[in-house]
Design a protein around this motif. Sequence first.
Motif, PDB file in Angstrom:
ATOM      1  N   PHE A 157       0.865  -1.182   0.000  1.00  0.00           N
ATOM      2  CA  PHE A 157       0.000   0.000   0.000  1.00  0.00           C
ATOM      3  C   PHE A 157       0.900   1.231   0.000  1.00  0.00           C
ATOM      4  O   PHE A 157       0.866   2.049   0.911  1.00  0.00           O
ATOM      5  CB  PHE A 157      -0.892  -0.012   1.244  1.00  0.00           C
ATOM      6  CG  PHE A 157      -2.135   0.823   1.140  1.00  0.00           C
ATOM      7  CD1 PHE A 157      -3.307   0.299   0.614  1.00  0.00           C
ATOM      8  CD2 PHE A 157      -2.146   2.136   1.572  1.00  0.00           C
ATOM      9  CE1 PHE A 157      -4.462   1.077   0.536  1.00  0.00           C
ATOM     10  CE2 PHE A 157      -3.289   2.921   1.494  1.00  0.00           C
ATOM     11  CZ  PHE A 157      -4.455   2.383   0.978  1.00  0.00           C
ATOM     12  N   ASP A 158       1.730   1.345  -1.045  1.00  0.00           N
ATOM     13  CA  ASP A 158       2.782   2.367  -1.022  1.00  0.00           C
ATOM     14  C   ASP A 158       2.554   3.521  -1.987  1.00  0.00           C
ATOM     15  O   ASP A 158       3.477   4.282  -2.269  1.00  0.00           O
ATOM     16  CB  ASP A 158       4.145   1.729  -1.288  1.00  0.00           C
ATOM     17  CG  ASP A 158       4.250   1.102  -2.680  1.00  0.00           C
ATOM     18  OD1 ASP A 158       3.233   1.094  -3.412  1.00  0.00           O
ATOM     19  OD2 ASP A 158       5.346   0.623  -3.026  1.00  0.00           O
ATOM     20  N   ALA A 159       1.338   3.682  -2.491  1.00  0.00           N
ATOM     21  CA  ALA A 159       1.075   4.789  -3.410  1.00  0.00           C
ATOM     22  C   ALA A 159       0.979   6.122  -2.695  1.00  0.00           C
ATOM     23  O   ALA A 159       1.168   7.183  -3.308  1.00  0.00           O
ATOM     24  CB  ALA A 159      -0.209   4.534  -4.195  1.00  0.00           C
ATOM     25  N   LEU A 160       0.685   6.088  -1.376  1.00  0.00           N
ATOM     26  CA  LEU A 160       0.531   7.310  -0.595  1.00  0.00           C
ATOM     27  C   LEU A 160       1.567   7.376   0.514  1.00  0.00           C
ATOM     28  O   LEU A 160       1.994   6.355   1.050  1.00  0.00           O
ATOM     29  CB  LEU A 160      -0.862   7.380   0.045  1.00  0.00           C
ATOM     30  CG  LEU A 160      -2.064   7.540  -0.859  1.00  0.00           C
ATOM     31  CD1 LEU A 160      -3.342   7.634  -0.024  1.00  0.00           C
ATOM     32  CD2 LEU A 160      -1.933   8.765  -1.749  1.00  0.00           C
ATOM     33  N   LEU A 161       1.948   8.602   0.860  1.00  0.00           N
ATOM     34  CA  LEU A 161       2.803   8.861   2.011  1.00  0.00           C
ATOM     35  C   LEU A 161       2.137   9.953   2.846  1.00  0.00           C
ATOM     36  O   LEU A 161       1.719  10.981   2.311  1.00  0.00           O
ATOM     37  CB  LEU A 161       4.192   9.323   1.562  1.00  0.00           C
ATOM     38  CG  LEU A 161       5.168   9.720   2.668  1.00  0.00           C
ATOM     39  CD1 LEU A 161       5.502   8.520   3.552  1.00  0.00           C
ATOM     40  CD2 LEU A 161       6.446  10.318   2.069  1.00  0.00           C
ATOM     41  N   ILE A 162       2.041   9.706   4.151  1.00  0.00           N
ATOM     42  CA  ILE A 162       1.511  10.693   5.088  1.00  0.00           C
ATOM     43  C   ILE A 162       2.628  11.089   6.040  1.00  0.00           C
ATOM     44  O   ILE A 162       3.368  10.230   6.536  1.00  0.00           O
ATOM     45  CB  ILE A 162       0.310  10.136   5.872  1.00  0.00           C
ATOM     46  CG1 ILE A 162      -0.829   9.775   4.902  1.00  0.00           C
ATOM     47  CG2 ILE A 162      -0.184  11.157   6.900  1.00  0.00           C
ATOM     48  CD1 ILE A 162      -2.056   9.180   5.587  1.00  0.00           C
ATOM     49  N   LYS A 163       2.760  12.376   6.283  1.00  0.00           N
ATOM     50  CA  LYS A 163       3.814  12.861   7.175  1.00  0.00           C
ATOM     51  C   LYS A 163       3.328  14.086   7.940  1.00  0.00           C
ATOM     52  O   LYS A 163       2.432  14.817   7.496  1.00  0.00           O
ATOM     53  CB  LYS A 163       5.084  13.207   6.384  1.00  0.00           C
ATOM     54  CG  LYS A 163       4.895  14.320   5.371  1.00  0.00           C
ATOM     55  CD  LYS A 163       6.205  14.714   4.670  1.00  0.00           C
ATOM     56  CE  LYS A 163       6.649  13.725   3.646  1.00  0.00           C
ATOM     57  NZ  LYS A 163       7.743  14.270   2.779  1.00  0.00           N
ATOM     58  N   TYR A 164       3.928  14.310   9.093  1.00  0.00           N
ATOM     59  CA  TYR A 164       3.805  15.573   9.819  1.00  0.00           C
ATOM     60  C   TYR A 164       5.018  16.430   9.463  1.00  0.00           C
ATOM     61  O   TYR A 164       6.136  15.907   9.316  1.00  0.00           O
ATOM     62  CB  TYR A 164       3.792  15.340  11.327  1.00  0.00           C
ATOM     63  CG  TYR A 164       2.475  14.897  11.904  1.00  0.00           C
ATOM     64  CD1 TYR A 164       1.704  15.769  12.686  1.00  0.00           C
ATOM     65  CD2 TYR A 164       2.006  13.603  11.720  1.00  0.00           C
ATOM     66  CE1 TYR A 164       0.500  15.355  13.246  1.00  0.00           C
ATOM     67  CE2 TYR A 164       0.801  13.187  12.280  1.00  0.00           C
ATOM     68  CZ  TYR A 164       0.054  14.066  13.037  1.00  0.00           C
ATOM     69  OH  TYR A 164      -1.134  13.662  13.589  1.00  0.00           O
ATOM     70  N   ILE A 165       4.818  17.737   9.354  1.00  0.00           N
ATOM     71  CA  ILE A 165       5.897  18.678   9.051  1.00  0.00           C
ATOM     72  C   ILE A 165       5.893  19.770  10.117  1.00  0.00           C
ATOM     73  O   ILE A 165       4.831  20.297  10.480  1.00  0.00           O
ATOM     74  CB  ILE A 165       5.728  19.281   7.645  1.00  0.00           C
ATOM     75  CG1 ILE A 165       5.877  18.183   6.578  1.00  0.00           C
ATOM     76  CG2 ILE A 165       6.748  20.399   7.393  1.00  0.00           C
ATOM     77  CD1 ILE A 165       5.680  18.664   5.154  1.00  0.00           C
TER      78      ILE A 165
END
Length: 267
Positions: A41-49
Amino acid sequence: MILLSTRSVAKPWGRTDLPQIFGGSVAKAIGEVWFEPPSEFDALLIKYIFTSEKLSVQCHPSSDQTLAMGLGKQGKDECWLVLDAQPGAQLAIGFEREIDDEAMRAAMQDGSIERLLSWYPVSAGDFFYIPANTVHAIGAGITLVEVQQNSDITYRLYDYGRPRALHFEEGAAVALRKPYPAHHHQRLTATGSAQLVDGPHFRLDRLDGAPDPAVATRYAGSLLVVPLDCHLSLAGSTIAPGQCALADGLAAITFPATGLSLIAQPV
């Protein structure tokens, strides 16, 4: 259920005073916390900045452009949900007015490009969808969640003298030199559910409590869930703020009566 591992990324513009969910005071300036996507499930990346200084002025190619260039990777549409902002904090997205290729190249070279951009004052609840090719920069004093196509192709157009590579030719070839469309910006209230993105590459909703039937219909299959200010139950485990999990579907998640969370899924 898969609880995603996190990766803290040091950045010259990062902060040592992180939110308590990420440890509070830290020794090294951290700019990003990534939720590492699983291979299935690697099409999306979620991150905090987290920012203490301005980030570089940059843009990203689209998936059509990366395919045409033979890069073997998808492009990068992304979006930002501002969680906290110091007084006067700003984001730059798009140009104040349309400029030609010659003017943009000159502005990249002499650093005046940041003065040609539209700078938006922001506070908690501001949401911006950033299509590929949009020239943008995140300002200082901001905490936000970014949801993006999982791509590391970034063309830096200006970086305030930091000793990192710039990409004038690549950026000029793909950058939009126009104002940012107003409909890509939403101002969210402190509570309540909201549909944030519905394609072309991913969908994203902010939930307050459990999803309504219309949301459940749109989110068939596996999805990512990020609790913002509440705890969720998934496969017998509790998912807390500062965490992200891959769920088999919305029905697998127990939501509280109230409380904000994000759900995201590739299209």
